[in-house]
Design an enzyme around this catalytic site. Structure first.
Site, PDB file in Angstrom:
ATOM      1  N   GLU A  71       0.856  -1.191   0.000  1.00 34.15           N
ATOM      2  CA  GLU A  71       0.000   0.000   0.000  1.00 34.15           C
ATOM      3  C   GLU A  71       0.893   1.242   0.000  1.00 34.15           C
ATOM      4  O   GLU A  71       0.644   2.201  -0.713  1.00 34.15           O
ATOM      5  CB  GLU A  71      -0.936  -0.010   1.217  1.00 34.15           C
ATOM      6  CG  GLU A  71      -1.873   1.204   1.258  1.00 34.15           C
ATOM      7  CD  GLU A  71      -2.931   1.154   2.352  1.00 34.15           C
ATOM      8  OE1 GLU A  71      -3.251   0.058   2.843  1.00 34.15           O
ATOM      9  OE2 GLU A  71      -3.447   2.227   2.717  1.00 34.15           O
ATOM     10  N   ARG A 103      -7.274   2.743  13.385  1.00 33.35           N
ATOM     11  CA  ARG A 103      -8.164   1.598  13.217  1.00 33.35           C
ATOM     12  C   ARG A 103      -8.103   0.664  14.432  1.00 33.35           C
ATOM     13  O   ARG A 103      -9.076   0.003  14.760  1.00 33.35           O
ATOM     14  CB  ARG A 103      -7.886   0.847  11.909  1.00 33.35           C
ATOM     15  CG  ARG A 103      -9.075   0.024  11.445  1.00 33.35           C
ATOM     16  CD  ARG A 103      -8.840  -0.617  10.081  1.00 33.35           C
ATOM     17  NE  ARG A 103      -9.414   0.120   8.963  1.00 33.35           N
ATOM     18  CZ  ARG A 103     -10.696   0.081   8.589  1.00 33.35           C
ATOM     19  NH1 ARG A 103     -11.560  -0.674   9.241  1.00 33.35           N
ATOM     20  NH2 ARG A 103     -11.124   0.774   7.564  1.00 33.35           N
ATOM     21  N   GLU A 154     -10.511  -8.151   4.127  1.00 32.91           N
ATOM     22  CA  GLU A 154      -9.777  -8.201   5.388  1.00 32.91           C
ATOM     23  C   GLU A 154     -10.496  -8.887   6.548  1.00 32.91           C
ATOM     24  O   GLU A 154      -9.838  -9.590   7.333  1.00 32.91           O
ATOM     25  CB  GLU A 154      -9.419  -6.777   5.839  1.00 32.91           C
ATOM     26  CG  GLU A 154      -8.454  -6.070   4.934  1.00 32.91           C
ATOM     27  CD  GLU A 154      -8.358  -4.602   5.293  1.00 32.91           C
ATOM     28  OE1 GLU A 154      -9.277  -3.838   4.947  1.00 32.91           O
ATOM     29  OE2 GLU A 154      -7.378  -4.237   5.955  1.00 32.91           O
TER      30      GLU A 154
HETATM   31  N1  MTE Z   1      -6.163 -11.566  -1.329  1.00 31.87           N
HETATM   32  C1  MTE Z   1      -5.115 -11.959  -2.071  1.00 31.87           C
HETATM   33  N2  MTE Z   1      -5.193 -13.110  -2.742  1.00 31.87           N
HETATM   34  N3  MTE Z   1      -3.978 -11.209  -2.125  1.00 31.87           N
HETATM   35  C2  MTE Z   1      -3.855 -10.031  -1.436  1.00 31.87           C
HETATM   36  O1  MTE Z   1      -2.816  -9.378  -1.507  1.00 31.87           O
HETATM   37  N4  MTE Z   1      -4.930  -8.444   0.113  1.00 31.87           N
HETATM   38  C3  MTE Z   1      -5.929  -8.286   1.159  1.00 31.87           C
HETATM   39  C4  MTE Z   1      -7.295  -8.749   0.667  1.00 31.87           C
HETATM   40  N5  MTE Z   1      -7.208 -10.029   0.068  1.00 31.87           N
HETATM   41  C5  MTE Z   1      -4.955  -9.614  -0.639  1.00 31.87           C
HETATM   42  C6  MTE Z   1      -6.119 -10.417  -0.637  1.00 31.87           C
HETATM   43  C7  MTE Z   1      -6.044  -6.921   1.639  1.00 31.87           C
HETATM   44  S1  MTE Z   1      -4.939  -6.368   2.766  1.00 31.87           S
HETATM   45  C8  MTE Z   1      -7.049  -6.090   1.225  1.00 31.87           C
HETATM   46  S2  MTE Z   1      -7.216  -4.542   1.847  1.00 31.87           S
HETATM   47  C9  MTE Z   1      -8.022  -6.513   0.227  1.00 31.87           C
HETATM   48  O2  MTE Z   1      -7.758  -7.809  -0.277  1.00 31.87           O
HETATM   49  C10 MTE Z   1      -7.997  -5.477  -0.906  1.00 31.87           C
HETATM   50  O3  MTE Z   1      -8.826  -5.799  -1.941  1.00 31.87           O
HETATM   51  P1  MTE Z   1     -10.392  -5.469  -1.939  1.00 31.87           P
HETATM   52  O4  MTE Z   1     -10.520  -4.080  -1.454  1.00 31.87           O
HETATM   53  O5  MTE Z   1     -10.746  -5.661  -3.335  1.00 31.87           O
HETATM   54  O6  MTE Z   1     -11.028  -6.442  -0.994  1.00 31.87           O
HETATM   55  N1  LUZ Z   2      -5.614   1.943   4.465  1.00 31.95           N
HETATM   56  C1  LUZ Z   2      -5.883   3.216   4.710  1.00 31.95           C
HETATM   57  C2  LUZ Z   2      -6.332   0.948   4.996  1.00 31.95           C
HETATM   58  O1  LUZ Z   2      -5.173   4.091   4.221  1.00 31.95           O
HETATM   59  N2  LUZ Z   2      -6.940   3.521   5.482  1.00 31.95           N
HETATM   60  C3  LUZ Z   2      -7.722   2.592   6.052  1.00 31.95           C
HETATM   61  O2  LUZ Z   2      -8.668   2.903   6.748  1.00 31.95           O
HETATM   62  C4  LUZ Z   2      -7.418   1.244   5.814  1.00 31.95           C
HETATM   63  N3  LUZ Z   2      -8.128   0.275   6.363  1.00 31.95           N
HETATM   64  C5  LUZ Z   2      -7.800  -0.986   6.139  1.00 31.95           C
HETATM   65  C6  LUZ Z   2      -6.722  -1.276   5.328  1.00 31.95           C
HETATM   66  N4  LUZ Z   2      -6.003  -0.312   4.760  1.00 31.95           N
HETATM   67 MO1  MOS Z   3      -5.182  -3.928   2.981  1.00 32.14          MO
HETATM   68  S1  MOS Z   3      -4.139  -3.829   4.727  1.00 32.14           S
HETATM   69  O1  MOS Z   3      -6.080  -2.546   3.235  1.00 32.14           O
HETATM   70  O2  MOS Z   3      -4.007  -3.440   1.890  1.00 32.14           O
END
Ligand code: MTE
Ligand code: LUZ
Ligand code: MOS
Length: 749
Positions: free
Chosen positions: A226, A304, A706
Site C-alpha cells: 500500500e 483503526r 480483510e
Molecule cells: N487476497 C489476495 N489473494 N492477495 C492479497 O494481496 N490483500 C488483502 C485482501 N485479500 C490480498 C487479498 C487486503 S490487505 C485487502 S485490503 C483486500 O484484499 C484489498 O482488496 P479489496 O478491497 O478488493 O477487498
Molecule cells: N488503508 C488506509 C487501509 O489508508 N486507510 C484505512 O482505513 C485502511 N483500512 C484498512 C486497510 N487499509
Molecule cells: Mo489492505 S491492509 O487494506 O491493503
C-alpha cells in the site's frame, strides 16, 4: 463466474513485474542498505564498487533533484539515508549495473563507517523516552472512572502481540523506462499507483503528468504494497531520469524481508470490569504501537486499532488510548486488518483472563456482551445491520456447538497426552477508509465499435479477484458475455488520483464508479435503440447480446446496436465517479460515522494439541459469515479461507525476531514459518448468513478482503483451551504468536 485469472495463474502465463520482457540496455538496481539500526553516517566509500566492470552508476541522496522524502502521511522518511540511519535495512544507495549479479558483487565492495547510537526496539521503552511518531489519541464512551463501582469483577493485565511478515509471493519491484521528452513510465507492483506517481514526482522534481504508473497485477500485496512499494519504484524512476535507460529493481527475498516493514507489534495494558451478570461495564485500554523508524501508515493503522478496540461487543464505558512509538525497526505498515486485529486480540485476551479468573468459559462472557443494532460504538457510529446474536445462534445450530463441546470433553477424558480445545471468535469490521476523502474512485469504459468492451478502474488486482468482480458488473449491465470484456491494467493516465487498493473497499468504490459509467453508456445505447424502434426508452432492455423491446427479442443484436450508435456519432466512452455518501469523522471530537457499513461473523475453531511435543493441528474452523448478497461466492469463499489461514499463521507459527541491536533474525523462509497445507485447518466450513446486504456495498455484496483474517484470532484461544485441559494450573500470558515452543512451555510451567 470463475476468477478470470485462474487459467493464467495455473498455466504460468500471468504477467508480474519480472515477466515484463526486458528492453535491451536495461540497468539492474540493487539496494545498498544500512548494516546497523541507528547511527550517524561518518563515511561511505563507493570507489571499489564503482570500479567493478559492469557497474553503471551508484545513486545516493546527492543525486536527488527534488526532495529526499517519501513519507506519505508525515514527511519523516528519506528515500536514501543522508546523515543518519534509523533501522537496519534502511536504503542508502542504489547500485545500477549491467546485471543483477554484478550489482550484488558491487554491494559487497561498499565500505561504510557509522557512529552507532542507542537502539530501541521496544515500544514501551520508546514511549517512556518520549519517542512518539505523533501525539497519542483517545477514543471514549461513557465514563470508565465512574463505572468501576458498578462492577463485581475487575481485572487488569498486559498483552503482547508480535508483527507479521507479508510474504507476498512476488517480492517488491518496479521497472522504469524512459519515454520521449523526459517522460517516464513505471511498471510497479504497487497497491497505490497514485502514491507511487505522487512520491516519484516529488523526488524527481517533475510534474505528476510526466510519470505514468502502470500495474497489471500483484503477486499478493496484503497491505505490504500500500505504501512500501513506493521507494523501489521511485529508485527505478530516478535511475531512468538520470541515465535515460530502463531500470529494473526487484528485491530478492532476504532483502525484501530485511528492508520492509511488517504488521505492527503492539503491547497493551487493559482494565476490564464486569457486573454479576457478566456484562462488561467498563473497559480501559492503552496501546503501545511499535511503529518502527518512520510514520509510514502508522497513524491510520493506530486509528483503526482504536476503532476496533471493543471488537463485537457493546461496552457502555470505554476509554482507549494509543501511542505510536518510534523504534529502530523498519517502518511497520498496512497489513490485512490494518490495526484492527491487534485491538481485537487485546479485548479477547481481557475476556479470556476474566473468564479464567471466574472459572467460567470464555464464550459465556462473549455471548452476553454481543453488539446489537442501535448500540453505539466508542467513535459515535450506531450499529446498523450487525446481527451478531443471530450469527451466534446460527453457529450453535448449524455446526452443533453442544455436540462439539461434548466430543471435546469426552476426548479429553480418555486421552492423557493429546488434548482438544475450542474457541469462538466474533468479528465486526468497519468498511471504508477511515480518512473520509480517500473514499472515492473512478472508472473509464470504452465500448469499441465491434461491441467489445474495455474497462479501466483504479482497482489493483492482487489475487483478491477484484477484476473478476469488475467484469461481472459490466457484463451484467450490458448483458454481454465475459470474453467480450477486457480489464485493462491499472494506469494513472487512464484513471487518475486513485486511492490505494486497500481497506477492503476496492470493489465497492471502483465497482460503483464502474456501475455509473456502464449505466450511462447503456442509457445512451437504449436511447439509440428506442429511436430506431420508435418506442419509449423504458421499453428497451439488453439480454444475452440481444436488444429486447417490451421484453421481446428484437432483430437487433448488441453488436448491431453499437454499430448503429457509432454511425450516429453517439459517444461510446464514459467516465464514472463515485464518492461514498454519509460517511464523516471529526478528529477533534473523535466521533462521527466513519464507516459505510460493518461486516460481521463468528468462527468456531477446534484444535488438537500434542501435549508431549507442544505441537498442534487444527481440526476445523467453522464460520458463519455475513456476505450480504455475495456477487461471487467462489471468490468470496477464497478470501475467507485465505484470510483465515493468514490470521491463524499470525497467531501461531509466524514469529518475527529482531535482536536487541535491531537485526532481523527471522530473515528468510528457513527461519520464518508460514502456514502450509499441513498446518491449515483440516476442514473449513463457511455458512453464509442470509442478510439484506446494504446499498452501500456493490450489488449488496459486502466487502470481504480483510475481515476474515480476524477469525484467525480464535486459534490462540482454542490452543489455550486445550492446554488448560492438560495443565489446569496454566496461567495465560497473552503473548502471541503461540508457537510450538511457547505451547510446550505452557503445558509444563
Ligand atoms: N487476497 C489476495 N489473494 N492477495 C492479497 O494481496 N490483500 C488483502 C485482501 N485479500 C490480498 C487479498 C487486503 S490487505 C485487502 S485490503 C483486500 O484484499 C484489498 O482488496 P479489496 O478491497 O478488493 O477487498
Ligand atoms: N488503508 C488506509 C487501509 O489508508 N486507510 C484505512 O482505513 C485502511 N483500512 C484498512 C486497510 N487499509
Ligand atoms: Mo489492505 S491492509 O487494506 O491493503
Amino acid at each position: 463466474m470463475k476468477n478470470i485469472d485462474s487459467k493464467g495463474h495455473v498455466t504460468g502465463t500471468s504477467i508480474y513485474i519480472d515477466d515484463i520482457p526486458t528492453i535491451e540496455g536495461t540497468g539492474y538496481g540493487v539496494v545498498f542498505d544500512s548494516p546497523c539500526a541507528h547511527g550517524k553516517i561518518i563515511s561511505v566509500n563507493y570507489s571499489k564498487a564503482k570500479a567493478l566492470p559492469g557497474v553503471i552508476h551508484i545513486i545516493t541522496h546527492k543525486d536527488i533533484p527534488g526532495e529526499n522524502q517519501i513519507g506519505g502521511i508525515l514527511p519523516d522518511e528519506e528515500l536514501f539515508a543522508s546523515q543518519e540511519v534509523h533501522f537496519q535495512g534502511q536504503p542508502i544507495a542504489l547500485i545500477i549495473a549491467e546485471s543483477e549479479q554484478i550489482a550484488f558483487k558491487a554491494r559487497k565492495l561498499i565500505e561504510i563507517e557509522i557512529d552507532k547510537k542507542t537502539v530501541i526496539t521496544d515500544p514501551r521503552e520508546a514511549q517512556q523516552k518520549g519517542q512518539l511518531i505523533f501525539p497519542p489519541r483517545t477514543f471514549s464512551l461513557g465514563n470508565t472512572k465512574d463505572s468501576w463501582k458498578d462492577c463485581s469483577h475487575i481485572f487488569e493485565g498486559k498483552v503482547d502481540i508480535n508483527g507479521q511478515e507479508h510474504l507476498y509471493i512476488e517480492t517488491q519491484g518496479a521497472y522504469a523506462q524512459p519515454l520521449e521528452n523526459g517522460n517516464i513510465k513505471v511498471s510497479s507492483s504497487t497497491q497505490g499507483p497514485t502514491a507511487v506517481q505522487r512520491a516519484a514526482a516529488k523526488v524527481l522534481n517533475i510534474g505528476m503528468h510526466t510519470i505514468e504508473v502502470d500495474v497489471v497485477r500483484l503477486g499478493g500485496g496484503f497491505g505490504g504494497k500500500e505504501d512500501q512499494a513506493t521507494p523501489w519504484a521511485i529508485m527505478a524512476a530516478l535511475g531512468t531520469q538520470i541515465l535515460r535507460i530502463p531500470i529494473k529493481v526487484i528485491l530478492h527475498r532476504m532483502d525484501d524481508m530485511r528492508m520492509t516493514g511488517k504488521r505492527h507489534p503492539y503491547s497493551a495494558d487493559y482494565k476490564i470490569g464486569l457486573n454479576k451478570d457478566l456484562k462488561i461495564v467498563g473497559y480501559e485500554v492503552t496501546f503501545f504501537q511499535n511503529a518502527g523508524a518512520a510514520a509510514d501508515l502508522s497513524p491510520a493503522v493506530m486509528e483503526r486499532t482504536l476503532f476496533h478496540a471493543t471488537n463485537s461487543y457493546f461496552i457502555p464505558n470505554v476509554e482507549a488510548t494509543a501511542y505510536s512509538c518510534k523504534t529502530n525497526l523498519p517502518p511497520n505498515t498496512a497489513f490485512r486488518g490494518f490495526g484492527a486485529p491487534q485491538g481485537m486480540f487485546v479485548i479477547e485476551s481481557a475476556i479470556a483472563y476474566a473468564a479464567n479468573e471466574l472459572a467460567i468459559e470464555k464464550q459465556q462472557i462473549q455471548k452476553v456482551n454481543l453488539l446489537k443494532d442501535g448500540d453505539e460504538f466508542p467513535y459515535g457510529q450506531i450499529a446498523e445491520g450487525v446481527g451478531l446474536s443471530p450469527a451466534w445462534e446460527t453457529l450453535v445450530s448449524k455446526f452443533n456447538l453442544k455436540a462439539t463441546q461434548k466430543e471435546i470433553a469426552s476426548f479429553n477424558k480418555t486421552n492423557d497426552a493429546v488434548k482438544k480445545g475450542y474457541a469462538l471468535m466474533p468479528i465486526t469490521f468497519g468498511i471504508s477508509f477511515t480518512k473520509t476523502p480517500m473514499n472515492q474512485a473512478r472508472a473509464l469504459v470504452h465500448i469499441y465499435s465491434d461491441g467489445s468492451v474495455g474497462i479501466s478502474t483504479g482497482a489493483v488486482e492482487m489475487g483478491q479477484g477484484v477484476n473478476t468482480k469488475m467484469l461481472q458488473i459490466a457484463a451484467n449491465i450490458f448483458s454481454v458475455s465475459a470474453n467480450r470484456i477486457k480489464l485493462e491494467s491499472t494506469n494513472t493516465t487512464r484513471v487518475a488520483n486513485t486511492s490505494p487498493t486497500a481497506a477492503s473497499a476496492t470493489a465497492d468504490l471502483n465497482g460503483k464508479a464502474l456501475e455509473k459509467a456502464c449505466n450511462a453508456l447503456a442509457k445512451r445505447l437504449k436511447t439509440t435503440a428506442a429511436s430506431y424502434f420508435k418506442v419509449d426508452v423504458g421499453t428497451i432492455q439488453f439480454k444475452d447480446e440481444q436488444v429486447l423491446v417490451n421484453g421481446n427479442t428484437s432483430d437487433v443484436s448488441w453488436n448491431q446496436l453499437v454499430d448503429m450508435a457509432f454511425l450516429e456519432r453517439v459517444c461510446l466512452t464514459e467516465n464514472g465517479h463515485y464518492a461514498t455518501p454519509i460517511i464523516n469523522f471529526n478528529k477533534d471530537k473523535e466521533k462521527g460515522h466513519p464507516f459505510a457499513y460493518h461486516v460481521f461473523g463468528l468462527a468456531l475453531t477446534e484444535v488438537t494439541v500434542d501435549c508431549i511435543r507442544g505441537t498442534y493441528e487444527f481440526d476445523a474452523v467453522k464460520i458463519v459469515h455475513d456476505f450480504g448478497k455475495s456477487m461471487n461466492p467462489t471468490v468470496d469463499r477464497g478470501q475467507i479461507e485465505g484470510g483465515l489461514v493468514q490470521g491463524m499463521g499470525w497467531m501461531t507459527l509466524e514469529e518475527i525476531k529482531y535482536t536487541k541491536e535491531g537485526r532481523l533474525l527471522s530473515n528468510s523462509l528457513s527461519t520464518y514459518k508460514v502456514p502450509d497445507v499441513y498446518s491449515a485447518p483440516k476442514q473449513i466450513l463457511i455458512e453464509p448468513l442470509e442478510t439484506e446486504g446494504t446499498d452501500m456495498a456493490i450489488l449488496k455484496s459486502k466487502a470481504v478482503g480483510e475481515p476474515p483474517l480476524m477469525y484467525g484470532i480464535g486459534a490462540y484461544f482454542a490452543i489455550e483451551n486445550a492446554i488448560k485441559a492438560f495443565n489446569p494450573a496454566y496461567k495465560s500470558t497473552f503473548n502471541a504468536p503461540f508457537t510450538h515452543e511457547k505451547v510446550l512451555m505452557a503445558l509444563y510451567n
